[in-house]
Design an enzyme around this catalytic site. Structure first.
Site, PDB file in Angstrom:
ATOM      1  N   THR A   1      22.194  49.902  35.762  1.00 11.95           N
ATOM      2  CA  THR A   1      21.572  48.610  35.969  1.00 11.95           C
ATOM      3  C   THR A   1      20.227  48.790  36.678  1.00 11.95           C
ATOM      4  O   THR A   1      20.001  49.806  37.335  1.00 11.95           O
ATOM      5  CB  THR A   1      22.477  47.711  36.829  1.00 11.95           C
ATOM      6  OG1 THR A   1      21.848  46.441  37.035  1.00 11.95           O
ATOM      7  CG2 THR A   1      22.773  48.338  38.183  1.00 11.95           C
TER       8      THR A   1
ATOM      9  N   ASP B   1      49.262  44.210  42.175  1.00 16.42           N
ATOM     10  CA  ASP B   1      50.375  43.758  41.332  1.00 16.42           C
ATOM     11  C   ASP B   1      50.384  44.467  39.980  1.00 16.42           C
ATOM     12  O   ASP B   1      51.389  44.440  39.266  1.00 16.42           O
ATOM     13  CB  ASP B   1      50.292  42.244  41.126  1.00 16.42           C
ATOM     14  CG  ASP B   1      48.929  41.800  40.594  1.00 16.42           C
ATOM     15  OD1 ASP B   1      47.915  42.397  40.997  1.00 16.42           O
ATOM     16  OD2 ASP B   1      48.879  40.846  39.792  1.00 16.42           O
TER      17      ASP B   1
ATOM     18  N   LYS C   1      35.051  41.778  44.086  1.00 14.11           N
ATOM     19  CA  LYS C   1      34.207  41.475  45.256  1.00 14.11           C
ATOM     20  C   LYS C   1      34.268  39.999  45.622  1.00 14.11           C
ATOM     21  O   LYS C   1      34.312  39.642  46.803  1.00 14.11           O
ATOM     22  CB  LYS C   1      32.752  41.871  44.972  1.00 14.11           C
ATOM     23  CG  LYS C   1      32.537  43.353  44.782  1.00 14.11           C
ATOM     24  CD  LYS C   1      31.097  43.672  44.461  1.00 14.11           C
ATOM     25  CE  LYS C   1      30.638  43.129  43.128  1.00 14.11           C
ATOM     26  NZ  LYS C   1      31.359  43.662  41.963  1.00 14.11           N
TER      27      LYS C   1
ATOM     28  N   HIS D   1      31.758  36.794  39.724  1.00 13.59           N
ATOM     29  CA  HIS D   1      32.722  37.014  40.795  1.00 13.59           C
ATOM     30  C   HIS D   1      33.725  35.875  40.799  1.00 13.59           C
ATOM     31  O   HIS D   1      33.399  34.750  41.162  1.00 13.59           O
ATOM     32  CB  HIS D   1      31.989  37.110  42.142  1.00 13.59           C
ATOM     33  CG  HIS D   1      31.035  38.250  42.224  1.00 13.59           C
ATOM     34  ND1 HIS D   1      30.231  38.487  43.327  1.00 13.59           N
ATOM     35  CD2 HIS D   1      30.748  39.253  41.344  1.00 13.59           C
ATOM     36  CE1 HIS D   1      29.500  39.560  43.105  1.00 13.59           C
ATOM     37  NE2 HIS D   1      29.794  40.035  41.915  1.00 13.59           N
TER      38      HIS D   1
ATOM     39  N   GLY E   1      31.852  47.747  38.762  1.00 13.72           N
ATOM     40  CA  GLY E   1      31.865  46.288  38.831  1.00 13.72           C
ATOM     41  C   GLY E   1      33.241  45.759  38.482  1.00 13.72           C
ATOM     42  O   GLY E   1      34.142  46.492  38.055  1.00 13.72           O
ATOM     43  N   ASP E   2      33.435  44.474  38.690  1.00  8.16           N
ATOM     44  CA  ASP E   2      34.676  43.776  38.326  1.00  8.16           C
ATOM     45  C   ASP E   2      35.887  44.192  39.158  1.00  8.16           C
ATOM     46  O   ASP E   2      37.029  43.962  38.762  1.00  8.16           O
ATOM     47  CB  ASP E   2      35.014  43.964  36.827  1.00  8.16           C
ATOM     48  CG  ASP E   2      33.916  43.444  35.920  1.00  8.16           C
ATOM     49  OD1 ASP E   2      33.489  42.289  36.114  1.00  8.16           O
ATOM     50  OD2 ASP E   2      33.478  44.198  35.025  1.00  8.16           O
TER      51      ASP E   2
END
Length: 424
Positions: free
Chosen positions: A241, A333, A20, A47, A16-17
């Protein structure tokens, strides 16, 4: 399956993170999109989307194309929390979306998350003490587990049937109270009132008919929640999850309407996770060097942890989902801010080199527990810093990189080819 491949399914290949939301936002800026379709998770999603003019919103239940005026459809695989949805609509209104509910349809079969589900979720997690599994504390898993046990679990369509709604909400409160003790929170009558208001102002729809209409009317973007390495069947059990985080739910919805889609996997240039569970490449120096203003330590999820790019774990995710058509690589970056950031392409486990984690069989949680134990003993075998990050990640995961992200806003993205669909 549709011949033009215009529909796109976006799935996180990590914990996750990975970005998306910002990827979906960019896809929705790239031409007409009929709808963003959510196909797993619920209000726990976070998100983040930043516009070129500086507006920011953390999307939970609304789709990440909302700031482009793209409608959202919440499928039957999404746990719907009317209280959290109302709060999110207010936040969207404050940054310039006039009436977010006009952009929303909800499948009548979607399960409803109640305040008692949330309270039960938190009580169970607190009760695990030092053995906590990791939770967002939003009741999503509790709602899913309850719906699996009880055929009369409340659904979005019940908000249009007051007597049935009240009976089903009372049953949730009574059953969970009998099991766990006093859960506090509002009365049944108060929740009935709020949920009936939800039913009056939101378009609760026949899911299959709505999806056939949306998929036939133009390009749709399917937005996943969480990540493949947290999947209920293929993640590192028990740190997972209650949700299928692969392409499976989206492709079920597409197949029901006679359509197919391209598969887009999302990864960062570094691997992160919230809270407990394996993170083989974790490096506290990277956590300090790469703070994330949109992801911090939380009382339920726990600390936000950062590691080197874990090609072994991400290759496992690609294998679990049966391959991807393309990749979106975000946070390009970051290497410039963290000169120590590198790529791990193999582990050392008990003195042996390991470059592949073999997926198990769906439902074999004992196998997943063994993988979890193995990862607890694993360390990076070698760390290399690539000269060309996107190209290296694409080669390691055996998929072309079609989107590169160098910052948080829509303007910071590059898509190779006019659109993702045209690159097919």
């Amino acid at each position: 399956m549709n011949a033009d491949g215009r529909h796109v399914v976006v799935v996180d290949l990590g914990y996750g993170d990975a970005g998306k939301g910002t990827v979906v936002d960019r896809l929705c800026a790239d031409g007409p999109v009929a709808s963003v379709v959510r196909f797993n998770g619920g209000a726990q999603a976070a998100h983040n989307v930043v516009t070129p003019d500086g507006r920011h919103h953390t999307f939970a239940q609304f789709g990440s194309g909302t700031l482009h005026g793209v409608p959202t459809h919440l499928s039957r695989f999404v746990v719907v929390d009317p209280l959290a949805l109302a709060a999110e609509a207010e936040q969207l209104n404050a940054i310039g979306v006039p009436d977010p509910f006009e952009l929303l349809t909800v499948d009548a079969e979607a399960p409803l998350c109640t305040p008692w589900h949330v309270a039960a979720n938190r009580l169970r997690e607190l009760g695990r003490g030092a053995s906590r599994h990791g939770s967002c504390g939003m009741g999503v898993g509790e709602t899913t587990a309850y719906a699996l046990r009880h055929a009369d679990a409340p659904r979005a369509g019940d908000t249009l049937a007051p007597a049935r709604l009240r009976a089903r909400l009372a049953a949730v409160r009574d059953r969970l109270t009998d099991e766990l003790g006093d859960l506090g929170g509002p009365s049944v009558d108060e929740v009935v009132s709020v949920f009936r208001t939800f039913g009056a102002i939101v378009s609760v729809v026949d899911g299959p008919a709505t999806r056939r209409r949306l998929l036939g009317s133009g390009r749709c973007v399917f937005e996943g929640a969480q990540g493949v390495l947290l999947d209920e069947w293929f993640g590192w059990h028990p740190y997972t999850t209650w949700s299928t985080t692969t392409f499976e739910n989206a492709e079920t919805l597409l197949a029901e309407a006679g359509h197919g889609a391209r598969r887009l996997g999302v990864v960062r240039t570094y691997t992160t996770r919230h809270g407990v569970g394996p993170l083989v490449t974790e490096d506290p120096a990277l956590t300090a060097a790469l703070p994330d203003r949109h992801n911090g330590n939380g009382p339920w999820q726990g600390p936000f942890r950062v590691g080197h790019f874990d090609a072994v774990a991400h290759r496992y995710a690609v294998e679990v989902v049966g391959g991807v058509d393309a990749l979106a690589v975000t946070h390009l970056d970051a290497p410039g801010r963290a000169p120590e950031l590198a790529v791990c392409s193999a582990y050392l486990v008990d003195g042996a080199r390991l470059d592949r984690l073999a997926p198990g069989q769906r439902g074999d949680l004992a196998y997943q527990e063994r993988l979890t134990a193995l990862l607890g003993r694993a360390r990076p075998a070698r760390l290399d810093r690539p000269a060309r990050w996107a190209a290296t990640i694409g080669a390691l995961l055996a998929a072309p990189v079609l989107m590169e992200s160098y910052g948080p806003s829509t303007a910071d993205k590059r898509i190779w080819g006019r659109t993702l669909a045209s690159a097919a």
